[in-house]
Design an enzyme around this catalytic site. Sequence first.
Site, PDB file in Angstrom:
ATOM      1  N   GLY A  82       0.853  -1.192   0.000  1.00 58.22           N
ATOM      2  CA  GLY A  82       0.000   0.000   0.000  1.00 58.22           C
ATOM      3  C   GLY A  82       0.887   1.239   0.000  1.00 58.22           C
ATOM      4  O   GLY A  82       2.065   1.178  -0.361  1.00 58.22           O
TER       5      GLY A  82
ATOM      6  N   ILE B 244       2.238   2.876   2.441  1.00 54.00           N
ATOM      7  CA  ILE B 244       3.415   2.819   3.321  1.00 54.00           C
ATOM      8  C   ILE B 244       4.469   1.872   2.733  1.00 54.00           C
ATOM      9  O   ILE B 244       5.659   2.204   2.693  1.00 54.00           O
ATOM     10  CB  ILE B 244       3.014   2.405   4.759  1.00 54.00           C
ATOM     11  CG1 ILE B 244       2.081   3.468   5.360  1.00 54.00           C
ATOM     12  CG2 ILE B 244       4.254   2.228   5.636  1.00 54.00           C
ATOM     13  CD1 ILE B 244       1.470   3.096   6.710  1.00 54.00           C
TER      14      ILE B 244
ATOM     15  N   THR C 168       6.267  -2.900  11.383  1.00 56.67           N
ATOM     16  CA  THR C 168       5.659  -1.635  11.800  1.00 56.67           C
ATOM     17  C   THR C 168       4.173  -1.643  11.442  1.00 56.67           C
ATOM     18  O   THR C 168       3.544  -0.585  11.389  1.00 56.67           O
ATOM     19  CB  THR C 168       6.339  -0.415  11.117  1.00 56.67           C
ATOM     20  OG1 THR C 168       6.287  -0.605   9.697  1.00 56.67           O
ATOM     21  CG2 THR C 168       7.774  -0.250  11.558  1.00 56.67           C
ATOM     22  N   ALA C 169       3.619  -2.843  11.190  1.00 56.01           N
ATOM     23  CA  ALA C 169       2.214  -2.940  10.753  1.00 56.01           C
ATOM     24  C   ALA C 169       1.309  -3.155  11.969  1.00 56.01           C
ATOM     25  O   ALA C 169       0.874  -2.184  12.605  1.00 56.01           O
ATOM     26  CB  ALA C 169       2.079  -4.056   9.730  1.00 56.01           C
ATOM     27  N   ARG C 170       1.061  -4.400  12.305  1.00 57.39           N
ATOM     28  CA  ARG C 170       0.286  -4.735  13.503  1.00 57.39           C
ATOM     29  C   ARG C 170       0.894  -5.995  14.109  1.00 57.39           C
ATOM     30  O   ARG C 170       1.270  -6.932  13.381  1.00 57.39           O
ATOM     31  CB  ARG C 170      -1.184  -4.998  13.154  1.00 57.39           C
ATOM     32  CG  ARG C 170      -2.014  -3.757  12.937  1.00 57.39           C
ATOM     33  CD  ARG C 170      -2.207  -2.958  14.246  1.00 57.39           C
ATOM     34  NE  ARG C 170      -3.058  -1.796  14.071  1.00 57.39           N
ATOM     35  CZ  ARG C 170      -2.635  -0.564  13.800  1.00 57.39           C
ATOM     36  NH1 ARG C 170      -1.332  -0.329  13.638  1.00 57.39           N
ATOM     37  NH2 ARG C 170      -3.492   0.440  13.699  1.00 57.39           N
TER      38      ARG C 170
ATOM     39  N   GLU D 187      -0.123  -6.038  22.533  1.00 60.90           N
ATOM     40  CA  GLU D 187       0.306  -4.683  22.863  1.00 60.90           C
ATOM     41  C   GLU D 187      -0.518  -4.104  24.014  1.00 60.90           C
ATOM     42  O   GLU D 187      -1.751  -4.262  24.001  1.00 60.90           O
ATOM     43  CB  GLU D 187       0.115  -3.832  21.596  1.00 60.90           C
ATOM     44  CG  GLU D 187       0.976  -2.611  21.539  1.00 60.90           C
ATOM     45  CD  GLU D 187       0.949  -2.001  20.136  1.00 60.90           C
ATOM     46  OE1 GLU D 187       1.274  -2.705  19.161  1.00 60.90           O
ATOM     47  OE2 GLU D 187       0.607  -0.817  20.048  1.00 60.90           O
TER      48      GLU D 187
ATOM     49  N   HIS E   7       5.428   1.375  19.487  1.00 55.36           N
ATOM     50  CA  HIS E   7       4.437   1.830  18.502  1.00 55.36           C
ATOM     51  C   HIS E   7       4.641   3.315  18.146  1.00 55.36           C
ATOM     52  O   HIS E   7       3.768   4.153  18.384  1.00 55.36           O
ATOM     53  CB  HIS E   7       3.010   1.572  19.010  1.00 55.36           C
ATOM     54  CG  HIS E   7       2.021   1.429  17.864  1.00 55.36           C
ATOM     55  ND1 HIS E   7       0.959   0.559  17.889  1.00 55.36           N
ATOM     56  CD2 HIS E   7       1.933   2.061  16.660  1.00 55.36           C
ATOM     57  CE1 HIS E   7       0.271   0.655  16.769  1.00 55.36           C
ATOM     58  NE2 HIS E   7       0.852   1.567  15.999  1.00 55.36           N
TER      59      HIS E   7
END
Length: 317
Positions: A154, A156, A230-232, A261, A279
């Site tokens: 996408g 990013i 760095t996504a989820r 998290e 995060h």
Amino acid sequence: MKVVVTRALPPATLAPLADLGEVWVSPHDRPLTTDELRDAVPGANAIVSMLNDRIDESVLAAAGSQLQIVANTAVGYDNLDVGAIARHGATATNTPGVLVDATADLTMALLLDVTRRVSEGDRLVRSGQSWSWDIGFMVGSGLQRKQLGIVGMGHIGRAVAKRAAAFGVDIVYHARREQGDDIGRRVPLDELLATSDVVSLHCPLTAETRHLIDGPALNRMKAEAFLVNTARGPVVDENALAEALATGGIAGAALDVYEHEPDVHPGLRNLGNVVLAPHLGSATIETRTRMAELAVENVVGMLVGGGPITPIAVPSQ
Ligand code: DGY
């Protein structure tokens, strides 16, 4: 009108809400508990949510039928039950676009940190242990002519690809659609995992991507490869990752997000070859301000007129 804001946002970004009526902003310096969320939302016409608020049927039922919008202050929206929000007659929005550069920059920071052992060196120097330069002291891995595998192309993912290309890295990517330009080569996930020197995750968290990077996926990666997320967090099986890192299955990992998290797997906290960030992907003052502004603009567009700016498409059943 009543607007519920689940966590303090920069006061100036909330100013456009003042004319709408009552604005309730959480007084807590922490996420609301589910009970607190349910207590806060009755009568709300709009909820401005954060990525750590779970907005599900129970919260929507507590809010009532006058609820028109849930404006998430994040691009990721795995915390929203988008289908339930639609069935409730409300619109869900997110904040796409405004955090692309900040997240891509942080991805490069983590990638460079883990491959060049910056945080590890920082810990060594701070520890007071003696050290001296020698030809093999704390050597890391260079990036030039190496391969970066980007999972999820996408905005990013593309921004990361552009930055990495400037470091002389070859790009392959795994995505549903061909990008149609020279950004890199689209390959199946298994090939990406088996051939990349760094794998960087940029896909949303969905039922399909939960634990996409599990034990077998990590086994496919090269022993000298690195993983950046760095996504989820739940895109990675943290148990399997801790095992792979501890046993030399892969060389290192740099994580900004976690499966549970803000808890971090203890097996990851104790390893030297892991960089752990809290995060921070979107954490620049400019980006966080713009995220808050866009969430508020969505609320104003919905409640006053003109419509929301960045509505989330409702998945077809
Ligand atoms: C998002 O917007 O989804 C990011 O994770 C926030 O940093």
